[in-house]
Every structure is written in C-alpha cells, then in structure tokens.
Design a protein around this motif. Sequence first.
Motif, short mmCIF file in Angstrom:
data_model
loop_
_atom_site.label_atom_id
_atom_site.label_comp_id
_atom_site.label_asym_id
_atom_site.label_seq_id
_atom_site.Cartn_x
_atom_site.Cartn_y
_atom_site.Cartn_z
N TYR A 10 -18.34 30.46 -41.54
CA TYR A 10 -18.42 29.22 -41.82
C TYR A 10 -19.81 28.73 -42.40
N ARG B 168 -14.29 22.22 -42.17
CA ARG B 168 -14.06 23.45 -41.23
C ARG B 168 -12.83 22.99 -40.55
N SER C 177 -14.49 20.59 -48.60
CA SER C 177 -14.76 22.04 -48.02
C SER C 177 -14.99 21.70 -46.34
N GLU D 82 -17.07 30.78 -36.86
CA GLU D 82 -18.38 29.90 -36.87
C GLU D 82 -19.52 30.40 -37.88
N GLU E 292 -20.62 28.13 -46.52
CA GLU E 292 -21.04 26.79 -46.78
C GLU E 292 -22.40 27.08 -47.60
N LEU F 50 -12.12 26.34 -47.17
CA LEU F 50 -13.26 26.83 -46.30
C LEU F 50 -12.90 27.88 -45.46
N THR F 51 -11.48 27.56 -44.98
CA THR F 51 -11.08 28.52 -43.67
C THR F 51 -10.49 29.67 -44.18
N ARG G 266 -21.63 23.49 -34.70
CA ARG G 266 -22.59 24.26 -36.32
C ARG G 266 -23.94 24.38 -35.74
N ALA H 288 -13.74 31.64 -45.05
CA ALA H 288 -14.62 32.07 -43.78
C ALA H 288 -13.81 33.38 -43.24
N TYR I 264 -12.17 29.18 -32.97
CA TYR I 264 -13.27 28.81 -33.93
C TYR I 264 -14.61 29.63 -33.63
#
Length: 510
Positions: free
Chosen positions: A128, A97, A95, A125, A132, A493-494, A150, A497, A121
């Motif tokens: 994400y 980013r 996973s 953020e 997570e 993961l993207t 992060r 998100a 990004y």
Amino acid sequence: MQNPGGPFDAIVIGSGFGGCLAAQPLVDAGARVLMLERGGWVERGAQNWGEEGAFVLTPHYTTDSEYKLRTRFGWRPQGLCSCVGGPSVFYGGASFRFRERDFEVAPEVVGDSGAEWPLTYSDLEKHYDHVEELLGIAGETGRDPTEPPRAGEYPQRPPPLAKTAHRIHDAASAIGLRPFRIPMAIHGGRCQSCTTCDAFACAVEAKNDLATVLLPRLVEKGLTLRPRTVVTRLDGTSGWIRAVEGMDAETGERLRFEAPRVILAAGALATPHLLFASGLDALSPAGDAVIGRYLMRHCNAMMYGYFRTPPNPDDEHHKQVAIHDYYFGDPARPSLGKLGNIQQVMGPPRSLIRSLLPRPLGAAVGKLAGNLTGLLVIAEDQPRAGNRVELDTGVRDRFGLPGARITHSYSRRDRLARRALLRRAREILRQAGALFTATWNVNTFSHALGTARMGPDPRTSAVDDTCRFRGVENLWITDGSVLPTSAGVNPSLTIAANAHRVGALLAEQG
C-alpha cells in the motif's frame, strides 16, 4: 507467428492495476516483460471535457465481444473497459486501503460462501505504501475513525475544500459524525478543479492514472507494451502455459507468444471468461464450483440532493469528503453488521445528462444539474455462488472467442445494507440544506471482484496465497477477480497493492 519481439521472461495480460503493478517489480529487476492490452491509448485533450468524453460514450467502452448480462427484460450486451491503463484512466481517483478487519471473516457478509482471505492487512501494508507513493495519493491521517495502521503521512496534502465539500463536511459534523478527506490520486499542481473527473479521462493528465504515471516509465525501462491485442486462448491444458494466443485487433493477424511466466490480469469478467475459453477450469481442484462464481460489484447507490441555489457556484471539483462512522455497522441496524462507505460525489455534468436522456427530458433535467450534489454509498456485498460468469458456446465474436453470460443479483442483506447507508446519507444532505433527495442505484461492473478468488483451501479457491492458479504451474492472476470479499471501499488500491506483492515475489525468485 511465434513470440514477435521476444524472447520474454514474463507475459502480462491486461494493463490495469492488476497488470501494471505486477509488471513493475519484474521490469525494475531487469526482466523482459511483454504486456498485452486489448485496447488502445486514450487521447488527451479538450474533447475529454465534453459529453463525448464520458466513458460509456467513448470507443474504449467496447461491446465487440459477446458479453451478455441477464436482466429482468432478458439478455442485454455488456461492455468492457478496453484501453491502455485499464479502468484507472476513467476512475474517480478515490484510493482507500482496506481496513484491518476487512481481511477477517465477517459471518454476516461471508455466509456459507467459504470466502476467506489467506492474507492479513500486514501482508499488504508496505505494498500500500508503495502504490500510494507511485500514484501520489493526497490525503490526511488521523481523521478516519477506521483508519488502518500506516508508516507515515500521505505523499501529498489534499487541496482546500471546495464550497460544496465544506457544506457536506459541516453538515456531517453537526450531526455528530467524523468526516475526513477522501484519499485521491490527483496531482494538485496540474488539477484544474473541473467536474469531469469520475468516468472521464483527464484532459490535462492531472489524475494519476496508470497511463500517465507508470506505463511510460515502464516502457522506457524495457517493457514491451502491445496495445490492440486481444488474447483468445492460454495454451495450457498440460498444466503449463506453453503459449498465449491472440489476435491483432487492427490487422486480424493471429499471434502466439511464449514466456515461462504468465500473469493474467484481464479483470473480473474477462479473466474467468479466458480461463473457461482455454479449458483451464478443468485443471483446477475447485473447477467451475469457484471459477467464474462469487462475482461481487458492491451494492452501490448515488443519492442526490436538490438545493434551492447551486451548492457549488464556482463549479469546482468537490469529490473530497467521506464518512466511515457506519463502516462496521449502524446502531440502528445492528443485525446487518458491516455496512461500508459514504463519500461525496459530484452532480452529473449537464452535457452527460443531455446526451444520455431523450432530448426534451435531457434538456429539462440538465437545467437542474447545477442545483444537485450527492453522496455515493458503497455497501459491501455478499459473495454468492449464483452470481457468475459462464461461457455461451453458441456464439463467437470476431476474434474467435466464445461468448460469455453474466448473472448477478443482490441478496436481501446487500439491499438492506445499502438502504441503511442511504438513510444516513439522506440525513447528511438534509442537514446540508437539500430540499429533497433522489436515488440512483448503480448497476455497473466498475468494482467487479471475486471470480477467481484466492484462499487457503484448494477446494474453495482458484488461486493460492501467492495468486498462483491451482492446476497450472506458471500462471498467476493479479486482478480484482482474486479478492475473496469486496470490503466497503473502492477496491483499486488493494488490487494494485496485491498485484505489486505478487510481482515482487516473482522478481525475488528471479
């Protein structure tokens, strides 16, 4: 039949990362959401550890629709992942980013494709962060040389390194690299450290896939989940989706559902197929110059090293270490620019080798499996117009859908990027003690992206920055098809998100 179980505020097509994470903010806000999923639930138990548990050998790898892939030997059937939770049930849990620079135009990758992110990004953020937390990602901060900003630590600390992972970590460090822990969606308290993780459903539900950690909660909060329902058409030629048409895969009953909002998240192969089958490409300013085109799937390969003695004698899960020192380029091949990811991969289970190869060969190769461990290289591939999904109107499946043909080939630059990463992977394996190495090029569509991409220009992108389909007022697309470039890491993961971002925007609108 109209709206069985309705009325609904939104219909979501697909229960993978793109569908579930778009649905979550709406369900949490009290919206009445219907989710349509082509496949059924994956049963969990001891059978998931056996050879029949490997994804391509399960009933959830379906070829009951007429998807065909062009190969040098002609057209061959192409299967789809069809199950509640989508590909998350069978993925390996990695996973990552995307990096900050992945949202910028890299000329050596983008070329003349016109691919351009309308996001940065920072737009993703906080989403994400949310995903997570939801997936309980285990990782460590401060070790990845390309790590994006992060807000805090990962939700979980990773478990100790297995013996093989130590070996790869120490070998990479010895040649001056900076290995770090792969962020993994695995529940440390339940994980039994087996080797049937990637491409297998987790028998003990320790892998935090969507069917385990999210869908039961959404159903409890009011989501109407309808599995085994095949969507065949979006009735929207007027510029408004009036209804979603489909079929009950078990009874053959024809169905029709209505809602003021429709979210399409069927995947980068099935989404353009459904858009074409519904005639919606004709409403898009970009049309079939973009829709169905620019199919990406990463230029991946697995390099296995053969060791004199089993490198992981305890037979533990050891997909744990990644290397990003060459993510943005290799000094030995500067003209290639961005390359991508190198990450540890476990040797194939003996049972899977025996089942996939002819009996005498499978038995012989299976005996060697314990002496293998490997590295997966993920090279960012170029979005190219000739890589595409298109209709095959000459055939129909049992649901009434026209067929689809898939054409894909890698560019010379893609292959050179993969080769550059493989060269570095071989150095690491040799340093770790491998006597020799062997490479298997990955040709699956597990990382399929790009066939209905987002962008700022209506002439070169199918959806806008909110992922609304241009030409249809009440249709949004939230799966991997909207990603304009593939970056050099696993995309799940993207996708998640971005889908959560879109779902949150729709929830805010009420």
